[in-house]
Scaffold this active site. Sequence first.
Site, mmCIF file in Angstrom:
data_model
loop_
_atom_site.group_PDB
_atom_site.id
_atom_site.type_symbol
_atom_site.label_atom_id
_atom_site.label_comp_id
_atom_site.label_asym_id
_atom_site.label_seq_id
_atom_site.Cartn_x
_atom_site.Cartn_y
_atom_site.Cartn_z
ATOM 1 N N LEU A 18 0.820 -1.205 0.000
ATOM 2 C CA LEU A 18 0.000 0.000 0.000
ATOM 3 C C LEU A 18 0.859 1.263 0.000
ATOM 4 C CD1 LEU A 18 -2.725 -1.068 2.613
ATOM 5 C CD2 LEU A 18 -2.744 -1.380 0.124
ATOM 6 N N ASP A 37 11.450 3.377 5.173
ATOM 7 C CA ASP A 37 11.294 1.926 5.265
ATOM 8 C C ASP A 37 12.503 1.345 5.975
ATOM 9 O OD1 ASP A 37 9.090 0.115 3.604
ATOM 10 O OD2 ASP A 37 10.843 -1.031 4.210
ATOM 11 N N ASP A 58 13.321 2.991 11.201
ATOM 12 C CA ASP A 58 12.719 2.007 12.099
ATOM 13 C C ASP A 58 11.722 2.763 12.971
ATOM 14 O OD1 ASP A 58 12.004 0.141 13.981
ATOM 15 O OD2 ASP A 58 14.051 -0.265 14.681
ATOM 16 N N VAL A 59 10.419 2.560 12.741
ATOM 17 C CA VAL A 59 9.413 3.335 13.466
ATOM 18 C C VAL A 59 9.348 2.971 14.945
ATOM 19 C CG1 VAL A 59 8.025 3.719 11.390
ATOM 20 C CG2 VAL A 59 7.509 1.752 12.876
ATOM 21 N N TYR A 165 -3.176 -7.365 16.900
ATOM 22 C CA TYR A 165 -3.322 -6.559 15.689
ATOM 23 C C TYR A 165 -4.608 -5.746 15.741
ATOM 24 C CZ TYR A 165 -3.051 -5.497 10.669
ATOM 25 O OH TYR A 165 -2.969 -4.868 9.452
ATOM 26 N N THR A 200 -1.615 -7.488 -1.739
ATOM 27 C CA THR A 200 -0.298 -6.899 -1.515
ATOM 28 C C THR A 200 0.723 -8.015 -1.332
ATOM 29 O OG1 THR A 200 -0.530 -6.839 0.893
ATOM 30 C CG2 THR A 200 -1.391 -4.938 -0.348
#
Length: 259
Positions: A18, A37, A58-59, A165, A200
């Site tokens: 996405l 990313d 790295d979030v 999740y 995806t």
Amino acid sequence: MKIDATLAAVVTGGASGLGLATVKALRAAGAKVAIFDLNPETGERAAAETGSIFCRCDVLSDASVDEAFAKARAEQGQERALVCCAGGGNAIATARRDKQTGEIKIFPSEQFEWVLRLNTVGTFRCITRAAAGMMTLEPLDGERGVLVNTSSAAATEGQMGQAAYSAAKAAIVGMTLTIARDLSREGIRVNTIQPGIFNTPAMSRATPQMLEALGAMVPFPPRLGHADEFASMALEMIRNGYVNGTTVRLDGAIRMQPR
């Protein structure tokens, strides 16, 4: 907000799925885009393919996110649009009994926490940095910037094994209006897309028969979503100045079954 060569945008998770579709749509409209990313190989490839810049990010890390924003702004200027697509999950039952041994096992707390940190905290971490940067800009047509988040159908109809999740994606929905209210005086809009089942790379392990069965679950159109349909919604949320504080389902009217 107008999408053209004057707009700088950031897309997290922008190297695939996405996120990559959103990068391509923004670039096709003329915007400058930074891909955030974790994977340098896929990130550099996506950047070369789309004419974007890649910033390893790295979030889960404050320092990594700060470094990525600093690099993006040094190369393309302060972003006015952020689309958060980075995320992931696992599939573990809350508590289950082993069919062979009868042993009772529980969902490891650290794995539950990791999913929330990746999806919810990771999204919020990027939001705060982008919002702070946007606040330094002068408004254009009354607004300084736009934030678009990614939730999931699992936020409201989580399937078996998706407790973490579902919680993480529901939290993104839950914080959307609050953040929009927080940032309203600064002219920054906040919205969330709640996608259903999309075709995806994450679906690559599924067999053609499984993909067909999943598509048949969707009332209309009876197929999986296309990534460019997600991107189209993200761009509309950026363009349409009256869309704020809302979550839009993008799922062909599917309501997920227990399994």
